[in-house]
Design a protein around this motif. Structure first.
Motif, short mmCIF file in Angstrom:
data_model
loop_
_atom_site.label_atom_id
_atom_site.label_comp_id
_atom_site.label_asym_id
_atom_site.label_seq_id
_atom_site.Cartn_x
_atom_site.Cartn_y
_atom_site.Cartn_z
N ALA A 105 42.94 61.63 39.30
CA ALA A 105 43.83 60.49 39.14
C ALA A 105 44.79 60.36 40.32
O ALA A 105 45.11 59.25 40.75
CB ALA A 105 44.61 60.62 37.83
N ALA A 106 45.26 61.49 40.86
CA ALA A 106 46.17 61.44 42.01
C ALA A 106 45.49 60.80 43.21
O ALA A 106 46.10 60.02 43.94
CB ALA A 106 46.67 62.83 42.35
N ALA A 107 44.23 61.13 43.42
CA ALA A 107 43.49 60.55 44.55
C ALA A 107 43.30 59.05 44.34
O ALA A 107 43.49 58.26 45.26
CB ALA A 107 42.15 61.25 44.72
N ALA A 108 42.92 58.66 43.13
CA ALA A 108 42.70 57.24 42.85
C ALA A 108 43.98 56.45 43.03
O ALA A 108 43.97 55.36 43.59
CB ALA A 108 42.15 57.06 41.44
N SER A 109 45.12 56.97 42.57
CA SER A 109 46.37 56.23 42.71
C SER A 109 46.80 56.13 44.17
O SER A 109 47.55 55.24 44.53
CB SER A 109 47.48 56.88 41.86
OG SER A 109 47.80 58.15 42.37
N SER A 110 46.32 57.06 45.02
CA SER A 110 46.63 56.99 46.45
C SER A 110 45.67 56.04 47.17
O SER A 110 45.88 55.74 48.33
CB SER A 110 46.54 58.37 47.09
OG SER A 110 45.19 58.75 47.26
N GLY A 111 44.63 55.61 46.48
CA GLY A 111 43.64 54.72 47.09
C GLY A 111 42.43 55.44 47.63
O GLY A 111 41.47 54.82 48.04
N GLN A 112 42.46 56.79 47.62
CA GLN A 112 41.29 57.55 48.10
C GLN A 112 40.27 57.68 46.98
O GLN A 112 40.62 58.05 45.87
CB GLN A 112 41.69 58.95 48.54
CG GLN A 112 42.39 59.03 49.84
CD GLN A 112 42.58 60.47 50.29
OE1 GLN A 112 42.40 61.42 49.53
NE2 GLN A 112 42.94 60.63 51.54
N LEU A 113 39.03 57.40 47.29
CA LEU A 113 37.94 57.62 46.35
C LEU A 113 37.14 58.82 46.87
O LEU A 113 36.56 58.75 47.96
CB LEU A 113 37.05 56.38 46.25
CG LEU A 113 37.78 55.10 45.81
CD1 LEU A 113 36.82 53.93 45.80
CD2 LEU A 113 38.42 55.28 44.45
N LEU A 114 37.15 59.93 46.11
CA LEU A 114 36.53 61.18 46.54
C LEU A 114 35.29 61.48 45.70
O LEU A 114 35.28 61.24 44.49
CB LEU A 114 37.51 62.34 46.38
CG LEU A 114 38.86 62.20 47.10
CD1 LEU A 114 39.75 63.39 46.77
CD2 LEU A 114 38.66 62.10 48.59
N ALA A 115 34.28 62.06 46.32
CA ALA A 115 33.07 62.48 45.60
C ALA A 115 33.43 63.68 44.71
O ALA A 115 33.95 64.67 45.20
CB ALA A 115 31.97 62.86 46.58
N PRO A 116 33.17 63.59 43.41
CA PRO A 116 33.48 64.71 42.51
C PRO A 116 32.46 65.83 42.58
O PRO A 116 32.68 66.91 42.04
CB PRO A 116 33.48 64.05 41.14
CG PRO A 116 32.51 62.92 41.27
CD PRO A 116 32.66 62.44 42.69
N LYS A 171 39.45 43.54 44.10
CA LYS A 171 40.28 43.42 42.90
C LYS A 171 40.19 44.70 42.10
O LYS A 171 39.15 45.37 42.11
CB LYS A 171 39.80 42.25 42.03
CG LYS A 171 39.94 40.91 42.68
CD LYS A 171 41.38 40.51 42.77
CE LYS A 171 41.52 39.11 43.35
NZ LYS A 171 42.88 38.81 43.69
N LYS A 172 41.26 45.04 41.39
CA LYS A 172 41.27 46.23 40.55
C LYS A 172 40.06 46.22 39.62
O LYS A 172 39.75 45.22 38.98
CB LYS A 172 42.56 46.28 39.72
CG LYS A 172 42.63 47.49 38.82
CD LYS A 172 43.92 47.53 38.04
CE LYS A 172 43.90 48.78 37.16
NZ LYS A 172 45.16 48.92 36.43
N GLY A 173 39.34 47.36 39.58
CA GLY A 173 38.17 47.49 38.71
C GLY A 173 36.86 47.06 39.34
O GLY A 173 35.79 47.32 38.80
N ASN A 214 35.22 52.38 41.38
CA ASN A 214 35.88 51.08 41.29
C ASN A 214 37.21 51.10 42.02
O ASN A 214 37.86 52.16 42.14
CB ASN A 214 36.11 50.71 39.83
CG ASN A 214 34.81 50.67 39.04
OD1 ASN A 214 33.77 50.30 39.58
ND2 ASN A 214 34.85 51.05 37.79
N ALA A 215 37.64 49.93 42.48
CA ALA A 215 38.94 49.80 43.14
C ALA A 215 40.04 50.17 42.14
O ALA A 215 40.06 49.65 41.03
CB ALA A 215 39.12 48.38 43.64
N PRO A 216 40.94 51.08 42.53
CA PRO A 216 42.01 51.50 41.62
C PRO A 216 43.10 50.44 41.45
O PRO A 216 43.88 50.50 40.51
CB PRO A 216 42.57 52.76 42.28
CG PRO A 216 42.22 52.63 43.72
CD PRO A 216 40.96 51.85 43.78
N PHE A 217 43.14 49.47 42.36
CA PHE A 217 44.13 48.39 42.33
C PHE A 217 43.66 47.29 43.28
O PHE A 217 42.71 47.49 44.04
CB PHE A 217 45.53 48.89 42.72
CG PHE A 217 45.53 49.86 43.88
CD1 PHE A 217 45.29 49.44 45.18
CD2 PHE A 217 45.75 51.21 43.65
CE1 PHE A 217 45.27 50.35 46.23
CE2 PHE A 217 45.74 52.12 44.70
CZ PHE A 217 45.50 51.69 46.00
#
Length: 143
Positions: free
Chosen positions: A67-78, A95-97, A113-116
């Protein structure tokens, strides 16, 4: 010495093991006996094969995860996988989602998906790319 082994924090000093390099192998002395291990570097992590199991050992990460990465805008491979679809381009407004890309890992497709609402600032992958765990796939900057 604290490290993360397969995501769990472990104090290696408390494990009661002594590790000695022996050529291209490691010798691990424990109360149960001495065993051979193989270690290979992969970025900031070390992959270790020991007693028939494989482990990923790494220092505590300073990169945001989940969640911290998504809120920062980074999309990381899990996890390691292959990019099977890229639906946006660098510089594109999103657009968000909105689905930006799709990662396939362990026969499962995971959309990212785009976090925002924002702009794709960095798109570090293309369709067909193999990625490692923790790789930055894309960065979205707020609009």
């Amino acid at each position: 010495m604290k490290r993360f082994v397969d995501g769990d924090e472990v104090d290696l000093d408390e494990a009661g093991a002594e590790v000695v390099r022996a050529g291209d192998r490691l010798m691990v002395r424990t109360p149960e006996g001495t065993f051979s291990a193989v270690a290979v570097s992969q970025g900031d992590a070390v992959l270790v094969s020991y007693k028939g199991r494989q482990y990923r050992v790494e220092k505590k990460s300073t990169r945001p995860r989940g969640a911290a990465a998504a809120s920062s805008g980074q999309l990381l491979a899990p996890m390691p996988g292959q990019i099977v679809d890229v639906r946006v381009a660098e510089g594109e407004e999103v657009k968000k989602g909105q689905t930006l890309l799709v990662l396939e890992a362990m026969k499962t497709q995971q959309p990212f998906n785009a976090p925002f609402d924002g702009i794709v600032k960095n798109l570090g992958v293309a369709k067909g790319d193999q990625v490692i765990d923790g790789a930055i796939l894309a960065v979205v900057e707020p609009a």
